[in-house]
Scaffold this active site. Structure first.
Site, PDB file in Angstrom:
ATOM      1  N   LYS A 448     -14.741  -8.064  25.585  1.00 27.05           N
ATOM      2  CA  LYS A 448     -14.123  -9.293  24.729  1.00 27.05           C
ATOM      3  C   LYS A 448     -15.215 -10.106  24.765  1.00 27.05           C
ATOM      4  CE  LYS A 448      -9.406  -8.261  25.993  1.00 27.05           C
ATOM      5  NZ  LYS A 448      -8.057  -8.906  26.468  1.00 27.05           N
ATOM      6  N   GLY A 452     -13.851 -11.981  19.212  1.00 27.76           N
ATOM      7  CA  GLY A 452     -12.351 -11.224  19.502  1.00 27.76           C
ATOM      8  C   GLY A 452     -12.782 -10.190  20.341  1.00 27.76           C
ATOM      9  N   VAL A 454     -13.544  -6.127  21.043  1.00 28.28           N
ATOM     10  CA  VAL A 454     -14.366  -4.799  20.696  1.00 28.28           C
ATOM     11  C   VAL A 454     -13.654  -3.658  21.018  1.00 28.28           C
ATOM     12  CG1 VAL A 454     -16.470  -3.876  20.676  1.00 28.28           C
ATOM     13  CG2 VAL A 454     -16.313  -6.457  20.908  1.00 28.28           C
ATOM     14  N   ASP A 565     -28.337 -17.558  19.267  1.00 25.86           N
ATOM     15  CA  ASP A 565     -27.361 -17.261  20.454  1.00 25.86           C
ATOM     16  C   ASP A 565     -28.049 -15.874  21.233  1.00 25.86           C
ATOM     17  OD1 ASP A 565     -25.233 -17.802  22.114  1.00 25.86           O
ATOM     18  OD2 ASP A 565     -23.880 -16.609  21.099  1.00 25.86           O
TER      19      ASP A 565
END
Length: 741
Positions: A448, A452, A454, A565
């Site tokens: 997660k 959301g 996976v 990121d």
């Protein structure tokens, strides 16, 4: 400018923060005499001593208090500082001790310095004063004061005082520690009216003893406001110099800085003081050049004008000249070049190309007149015009009208992007019912995240996939979903996770990736996945491949992409531990050619986030470099990025503090049990810390990172098993002394 030397016997000292791996100290003639130098010595210092706002420091004064006439220097001083004695005046009494003073606060002053101090002769005297005069009087300066209590105080005795500079209190109610050195300083520079400075140590009302001081250092500020030439540009121009054996007298030091000493034949862009200068013009006309046109010229990526005329260059005209985006003028006149001018170069818009005087050089028919040995003439230059047909103009107008209509219909968010766009492709699109089938009704959860959950799945019962479903509570939403799909549909690289497809059906949004059997790097480093500990060679392989993925985004994408990121949870491993970067929902592009940054709302993960980007909102590729530096430290140390129970909560600060001990074992993951080549760990630590430089312009590029890591991996691979750790190869603190004079 550092200093003007005007005597035959002088000793100068500077504390300098280097912005690159190289350092140029230049002696420049100012009068009729020829510059000379006897010695130049470099001493590394740890990062957390002599802090300043940004400047370098010029030695002004350093003293300890003693009735001896002897200087204290190396080997007593591990940093090879020279401490000159300052004899007590009639108002000062000298205190001494034969006991050991703890001096391990980073500054590490010699025992012979800290075992002595001065205090007023009369115990009732309230103030100890030290005056000095600065030249020039407008100089900014820093003062570092070193204290240690040398007397055993009785229960009813107290020594407490204020430190004031020209009447302003800088440290209030200070009490020295018994036999323990402490250093007082100000992070901001000071200035004295007329250059006349007065340091006062003023006894407080509750103190029974007068103030004391053991040693003092004063430095004036040197503001090297002009950044050094971009490191890649320096490497490129020096390679050109080496290739052609150029021995121009002023091709020394920094190519672009200072402007007064710009290298002959160069023009540079120095307009933005926040960015390193770049070379925009290279004139090597009539320089006796021989051989071919050097490939390394292409590394001058901001070059606009290139003049290689009137030399004896041979071979063909290389096609790489057409790929240099900024290049507008190429002068190859008067050489001995041969072959055919590349079509790609001839077709480049608005390029002025001069090839006159190369009898063996030919052009495509219709674009220039060839000299074929039978009286044909060759034009002096070729300017490639922009030609637009009526049809093209009409098509452009239609496209603009369509864009305008669509733009009016779609509401815009705060970044000027339509809030409800659709992905403009039919390829790789799955229906929601197909997603349900491939995940067996979302049976197996892989993990997660912010986007959301996976799920594990398979396409046609053959190809394993990971299906990431957008959560309705996700903070990322459609914008990030769209960004990731559009990026992965057009970008393909062995170290970027592959997109098998996506689902966009109402509020049902899913990303379908290739399956990475070994999960993310964080799971292996934290031990959540169990299994064997990753050895040092595997960690270096993961680092290299992650870096290659970022290098591709930064250098080979059109337009250039920044991931935004980079972290261990976004580095995935397949069954063979091949590495791929994932999660591109926050990625941003640089759509305008020549753009050095974009101004954008800050996004990323705390701990990995570039502090300069956080402070300025200016996003560059170097923001990814910072985040990668954190990943590299995690691979080396296996420490959490943020750990509140640690003395230094952030991993970069913790590593920096541990480095002062000079012991690589205190940094390296103990689970490796010493099974690594110490030199490769040191090199990786140095590289990581350079990636974390507070100033983004001084961080390496991802291409430089890849080269350094590949060297580490090659060295580790050739080791062939366990080897004993070698001695520390860098000087960080008191455990390793600098070489003697």
């Amino acid at each position: 400018m550092w200093i003007t030397v005007n005597t035959n016997d002088t000793h100068e000292e500077i504390l300098h923060v280097s912005r690159s791996n190289s350092l140029q100290v230049c002696l420049v003639k100012t009068g009729t005499s020829i510059p000379f130098i006897n010695t130049l010595e470099l001493r590394p210092l740890v990062d957390d001593i002599y802090p300043t706002e940004s400047s370098s420091l010029n030695y002004y004064f350093r003293a300890y208090f003693s009735d001896s006439s002897r200087n204290v220097e190396y080997p007593d001083d591990v940093y090879d500082r020279i401490w000159r004695p300052l004899s007590p005046n009639k108002e000062w009494a000298l205190l001494t001790t034969n006991l050991q003073v703890n001096t391990s606060n980073g500054y590490d002053l010699p025992q012979r310095v800290m075992a002595k101090a001065v205090t007023p002769v009369n115990a009732s005297t309230t103030t100890l004063e030290i005056p000095w005069t600065l030249k020039p009087p407008t100089s900014l300066f820093y003062v570092y004061l070193h204290f240690a209590e040398l007397q055993t105080l009785q229960a009813n005795e107290t020594r407490e005082f204020d430190v004031t500079m020209n009447g302003n209190v800088t440290h209030a109610s200070y009490s020295p520690k018994f036999l323990k050195m402490q250093t007082a300083f100000s992070r901001a520079p000071k200035q004295c009216d007329g250059g006349k400075c007065l340091l006062q140590l003023v006894k407080t009302s509750r103190s029974t003893l007068p103030p004391l001081i053991n040693a003092i250092e004063i430095f004036t500020v040197i503001d090297f406001s002009q950044l050094e030439t971009h490191e890649d540009e320096v490497v490129a121009i020096k390679n050109i110099q080496s290739t052609y054996g150029l021995s121009r007298i002023n091709w020394q030091g920094d190519p672009c800085v200072p402007k007064k000493f710009l290298w002959d034949g160069l023009n540079c862009n120095n307009s933005d003081v926040l960015m390193p200068p770049t070379i925009t013009s290279l004139n090597l006309s009539s320089s006796g050049l021989t051989g071919i046109i050097a490939l390394t010229i292409q590394n001058l990526t901001k070059l606009q004008e290139l003049d290689l005329s009137n030399n004896n260059l041979t071979g063909g005209v290389p096609e790489f000249l057409a790929d240099m985006k900024s290049l507008l003028v190429i002068n190859l006149r008067g050489n001995n070049l041969s072959g055919i001018v590349p079509q790609k170069l001839l077709e480049k818009k608005m390029l002025k190309l001069n090839i006159e005087g190369n009898p063996k050089l030919h052009c495509t028919v219709g674009l220039c007149v060839n000299k074929d040995g039978e009286g044909g003439k060759q034009k002096n230059s070729i300017t490639i015009p922009i030609v637009a047909s009526v049809a093209a103009v009409v098509a452009l107008i239609v496209a603009l009208v369509i864009f305008y209509v669509i733009r009016k219909k779609a509401p815009l968010n705060d970044e000027g992007i339509s809030s409800e766009p659709t992905i403009m492709t039919k390829n790789k699109k799955f229906t929601y019912s197909e997603v349900i089938t491939m995940t067996n009704n979302f049976q197996k959860i892989l993990g997660k995240g912010g986007f959301g959950t996976v799920y594990y799945g398979s396409v046609n019962s053959k190809t394993q996939v990971a299906v990431k479903m957008l959560s309705h509570s996700s903070s990322q939403g459609y914008k990030q979903f769209k960004a990731e799909v559009e990026l992965l549909l057009r970008v393909h690289h062995k170290n970027l996770v592959g997109l098998v497809g996506y689902c966009e059906e109402g509020d049902k949004l899913a990303l379908i990736y290739e399956y990475m059997a070994n999960g993310d790097l964080d799971g292996h480093m934290s031990g959540k996945r169990g299994g064997a500990i990753l050895n040092w060679g595997t960690r270096l392989k993961i680092a290299v491949e992650s870096a290659q993925g970022l290098e591709y985004l930064h250098n080979y994408c059109e337009p250039v992409m920044v991931h935004r990121d980079v972290k261990t949870t976004n580095i995935l491993l397949n069954e063979d531990f091949d590495t791929k970067l994932a999660d591109f929902g926050l990625s941003r592009s640089f759509p305008i050619e020549g753009e050095t940054h974009v101004s954008t709302v800050v996004a990323g993960t705390i701990g990995y986030l570039d502090p300069e980007y956080y402070r300025t909102n200016w996003l560059t590729e170097k923001s990814d470099v910072y985040s990668f530096g954190i990943v590299l430290l995690v691979l080396i140390t296996n420490q959490p990025v943020i750990e509140q129970n640690r003395q230094k909560s952030h991993i970069a600060e913790w590593v920096g503090a541990m480095l002062t001990k000079g012991d690589i074992k205190s940094i390296t993951d103990p689970n490796l049990h010493g099974d690594y080549d110490t030199s490769t760990v040191w090199k990786a630590v140095e590289l990581a810390m350079s990636c974390l430089n507070p100033a983004s312009v001084t961080r390496p590029t991802m291409s430089q990172v890849v080269v350094e890591l590949k060297e580490c991996l090659a060295s580790e691979s050739s080791r062939g098993g366990e080897s004993p750790s070698r001695e520390v190869i860098m000087t960080f603190g008191t455990e390793v002394n600098p070489t003697a004079r």
